[in-house]
Write a protein that holds these residues in place. Structure first.
Motif, mmCIF file in Angstrom:
data_model
loop_
_atom_site.group_PDB
_atom_site.id
_atom_site.type_symbol
_atom_site.label_atom_id
_atom_site.label_comp_id
_atom_site.label_asym_id
_atom_site.label_seq_id
_atom_site.Cartn_x
_atom_site.Cartn_y
_atom_site.Cartn_z
ATOM 1 N N SER A 1 37.631 29.864 42.342
ATOM 2 C CA SER A 1 38.730 30.311 42.970
ATOM 3 C C SER A 1 39.219 31.704 42.537
ATOM 4 C CB SER A 1 40.012 29.394 42.949
ATOM 5 O OG SER A 1 40.650 29.592 41.953
ATOM 6 N N VAL A 2 39.871 32.403 43.228
ATOM 7 C CA VAL A 2 40.506 33.745 42.793
ATOM 8 C C VAL A 2 41.658 33.312 41.908
ATOM 9 C CG1 VAL A 2 39.636 35.156 44.933
ATOM 10 C CG2 VAL A 2 41.995 33.992 44.891
ATOM 11 N N LYS A 3 42.290 34.320 41.397
ATOM 12 C CA LYS A 3 43.601 34.108 40.429
ATOM 13 C C LYS A 3 44.786 33.702 41.447
ATOM 14 C CE LYS A 3 44.465 37.060 37.359
ATOM 15 N NZ LYS A 3 44.919 38.085 36.498
ATOM 16 N N GLU B 1 38.566 30.735 58.038
ATOM 17 C CA GLU B 1 38.284 32.242 58.318
ATOM 18 C C GLU B 1 38.931 33.034 57.532
ATOM 19 O OE1 GLU B 1 40.263 33.082 61.954
ATOM 20 O OE2 GLU B 1 40.136 35.250 61.612
ATOM 21 N N GLN B 2 40.192 32.990 56.766
ATOM 22 C CA GLN B 2 40.889 33.810 56.077
ATOM 23 C C GLN B 2 41.248 35.104 56.870
ATOM 24 O OE1 GLN B 2 37.469 34.239 53.182
ATOM 25 N NE2 GLN B 2 38.850 33.501 51.630
ATOM 26 N N GLY B 3 41.249 34.937 58.175
ATOM 27 C CA GLY B 3 42.009 36.086 58.667
ATOM 28 C C GLY B 3 42.673 35.372 60.131
ATOM 29 N N SER C 1 44.775 34.157 53.220
ATOM 30 C CA SER C 1 44.127 33.508 52.299
ATOM 31 C C SER C 1 43.947 34.327 50.869
ATOM 32 C CB SER C 1 42.575 33.708 52.660
ATOM 33 O OG SER C 1 41.496 33.116 51.836
ATOM 34 N N HIS C 2 43.504 33.720 49.955
ATOM 35 C CA HIS C 2 43.538 34.576 48.702
ATOM 36 C C HIS C 2 45.175 34.715 48.285
ATOM 37 C CE1 HIS C 2 39.422 36.628 48.342
ATOM 38 N NE2 HIS C 2 39.263 35.344 48.326
ATOM 39 N N CYS C 3 45.721 33.374 48.478
ATOM 40 C CA CYS C 3 46.987 33.613 48.311
ATOM 41 C C CYS C 3 47.574 32.141 48.252
ATOM 42 C CB CYS C 3 48.121 34.411 49.253
ATOM 43 S SG CYS C 3 47.839 33.859 50.857
ATOM 44 N N PHE D 1 41.789 25.829 49.850
ATOM 45 C CA PHE D 1 40.852 25.570 51.057
ATOM 46 C C PHE D 1 39.530 26.704 50.719
ATOM 47 C CE2 PHE D 1 42.885 22.850 53.664
ATOM 48 C CZ PHE D 1 44.515 22.925 53.360
ATOM 49 N N ASP D 2 39.957 27.928 50.245
ATOM 50 C CA ASP D 2 38.801 28.795 50.144
ATOM 51 C C ASP D 2 37.570 28.382 49.123
ATOM 52 O OD1 ASP D 2 38.563 32.345 48.900
ATOM 53 O OD2 ASP D 2 37.027 31.054 49.464
ATOM 54 N N GLY D 3 36.777 27.879 49.836
ATOM 55 C CA GLY D 3 35.392 27.278 48.994
ATOM 56 C C GLY D 3 35.429 25.877 49.244
ATOM 57 N N GLU E 1 31.345 30.563 40.290
ATOM 58 C CA GLU E 1 31.397 32.140 40.550
ATOM 59 C C GLU E 1 31.130 32.969 41.601
ATOM 60 O OE1 GLU E 1 33.038 33.360 38.200
ATOM 61 O OE2 GLU E 1 32.645 35.352 37.776
ATOM 62 N N GLU E 2 31.273 32.470 42.953
ATOM 63 C CA GLU E 2 31.266 33.145 44.090
ATOM 64 C C GLU E 2 32.289 34.253 44.032
ATOM 65 O OE1 GLU E 2 33.500 33.378 46.718
ATOM 66 O OE2 GLU E 2 32.407 34.190 48.147
ATOM 67 N N GLU E 3 33.649 33.920 43.799
ATOM 68 C CA GLU E 3 34.639 35.107 43.761
ATOM 69 C C GLU E 3 34.397 35.813 42.584
ATOM 70 O OE1 GLU E 3 36.689 34.991 46.082
ATOM 71 O OE2 GLU E 3 37.032 33.052 46.714
ATOM 72 N N GLY E 4 33.768 35.496 41.700
ATOM 73 C CA GLY E 4 33.498 36.894 40.415
ATOM 74 C C GLY E 4 34.880 37.150 39.745
HETATM 75 MN MN MN Z 1 37.581 34.074 48.379
#
Ligand code: MN
Ligand code: HGY
Ligand code: MN
Length: 413
Positions: A83-85, A193-195, A382-384, A90-92, A124-127
């Motif tokens: 994930s991101v920080k 979708e993240q949008g 998303s990313h939150c 749900f993302d992933g 590591e998709e998000e990096g």
């Molecule tokens: Mn993402």
């Protein structure tokens, strides 16, 4: 419906427990204790539905189900589980659960398929830990070597090479993660979708036609550290002041480029970081995206030019390093058409769309035909921590996904 909403919900809720920042969104970086705990849950779920579980040389977790035709290319299904920080649940994981649930349905109905199927949970998709985004799929595409693994370091200065070794993998064998041309029949991913589009239009499923191109870079500004009180303004080489000018310019360049081009500075570090010290060194990220490669290239070039202008006018020295540059990618027409007819057949409200977010599917397009299914995101976020998709909505996307896999893998009717 063939799928089971409660099992999908359990996947998401169980995976959400493996989190380094409980109460502040989800943080699950690759090759950490949280990764290992999530891997344990996924391994068990893969095993429970009859998959042969293994990890590839890049550290991706794979569950394989044999097909009737020996040595046939594999239908690969899955997404990422890092994930991101401070991100969402749900993302992933929505895509990993969709693939797992597909395997469960095949198992419980004892459905034979001509082609083998592999459920993949990518790392590591998000990096987010090593700035090596889309790593798991890029390793499968043969784009990662040991030099990159040694170069990419986390905030504590641990290289991805060392982290892989400490986790139990052998980074010197990274080349073995490559999927040879012809060995993968298709790669299919489900993702949130993240949008805001699906929600705003009251739709249930998005069939992605293309994913925007992404250029990620890092900029380092070297100034001259000094006392905040004694150095006159005209004698300073203030790294943060120069970086601020650059960051404002980056946003302007994206707007000037137009046609939906976006550019984002997501993180910034200032050294030494004292209220009475002129900053000596600043580093920050730049993420440029567009559906047209020319726009990404133009903004990248103009950022380099602006960097030179600002450096010479402020007396700093700037270094620009490119971290990842993936062109826009179109999904396979044949898979898009298949998904559209399945949505019609299932009576689901759907539309074709572009993805502004990057996905492993964009890299796997260099290895096989790819398809990407979207489900709606609440308020488009998303990313939150607020990231959310109703489980009933997620299940509808998983149904489209499942039936697409059944067709691609040529399930017995
Ligand atoms: Mn993402
Ligand atoms: O950055 C992206 O678009 C994805 O979330 N990795
Ligand atoms: Mn994602």
């Amino acid at each position: 419906m063939w799928t089971n909403q409660a099992r999908i919900q359990r996947d998401i809720e169980e995976l959400a427990k493996f989190n380094a920042t409980p109460g502040q969104g989800l943080t699950r970086f690759s090759l950490t204790a949280e990764d290992r705990a999530a891997r344990g849950y996924l391994r068990q779920e893969m095993h429970n539905c009859g998959l042969r579980v293994y990890e590839d040389a890049a550290g991706n977790l794979v569950g394989r189900r044999e097909g009737e035709q020996a040595d046939a290319p594999v239908v690969m299904i899955g997404s990422h589980f890092d994930s991101v920080k401070g991100g969402g649940n749900f993302d992933g994981p929505a895509g990993v659960s969709a693939a797992l649930e597909t395997a469960r349905v095949l198992h419980e109905r004892d459905i034979k398929t001509r082609f083998p199927i592999e459920v993949v949970a990518m790392i590591e998709e998000e990096g987010a830990r090593f700035s090596a985004s889309l790593y798991g799929s890029r390793a499968m595409a043969g784009l990662i070597d040991t030099a990159q693994l040694q170069e990419r370091k986390d905030a504590a200065g641990i290289s991805m090479y060392e982290a892989l070794r400490q986790f139990g993998f052998n980074p010197d064998e990274i080349a073995a993660a490559r999927r040879m041309p012809g060995s993968v029949k298709a790669f299919l991913e489900l993702h949130i979708e993240q949008g805001p589009i699906l929600e705003a239009e009251g739709l249930e499923v998005g069939i992605v036609q293309e994913i925007v191109g992404i250029h990620d870079m890092k900029i380092k500004i070297n100034g001259r550290q000094g006392h905040a009180g004694t150095i006159p303004m005209h004698l300073r080489a203030d790294a943060l002041n120069a970086a601020a000018k650059m960051i404002v310019r980056i946003a302007e360049l994206a707007v000037e480029e137009g046609e939906g081009t976006v550019a984002t500075v997501g993180w910034l570090s200032v050294k030494p970081g004292g209220f009475n010290i002129i900053p000596g060194e600043v580093e920050f990220s730049v993420d440029i995206r567009s559906g047209k490669r020319q726009h990404v290239d133009n903004v990248s070039r103009r950022i380099g030019e602006a960097l030179q202008e600002i450096s010479s006018s402020t007396g700093v020295v700037a270094e620009l390093s490119s971290l990842m540059n993936v062109p826009p990618v179109r999904m396979a027409e044949s898979i898009v058409d298949r998904q559209l007819s399945i949505c019609e057949r299932l009576g689901l409200k759907h539309r074709l769309m572009q993805s502004g977010a990057g996905h492993d599917a964009m890299v796997m397009a260099g290895v096989a035909e790819v398809g990407l299914v979207f489900v709606p995101s609440l308020d488009g976020r998303s990313h939150c921590p607020e990231e959310w998709t109703d489980y009933a909505q997620l299940q509808k996307g998983v149904e489209v996904y499942l039936h697409t896999v059944l067709e691609l893998a040529e399930a017995e009717s």
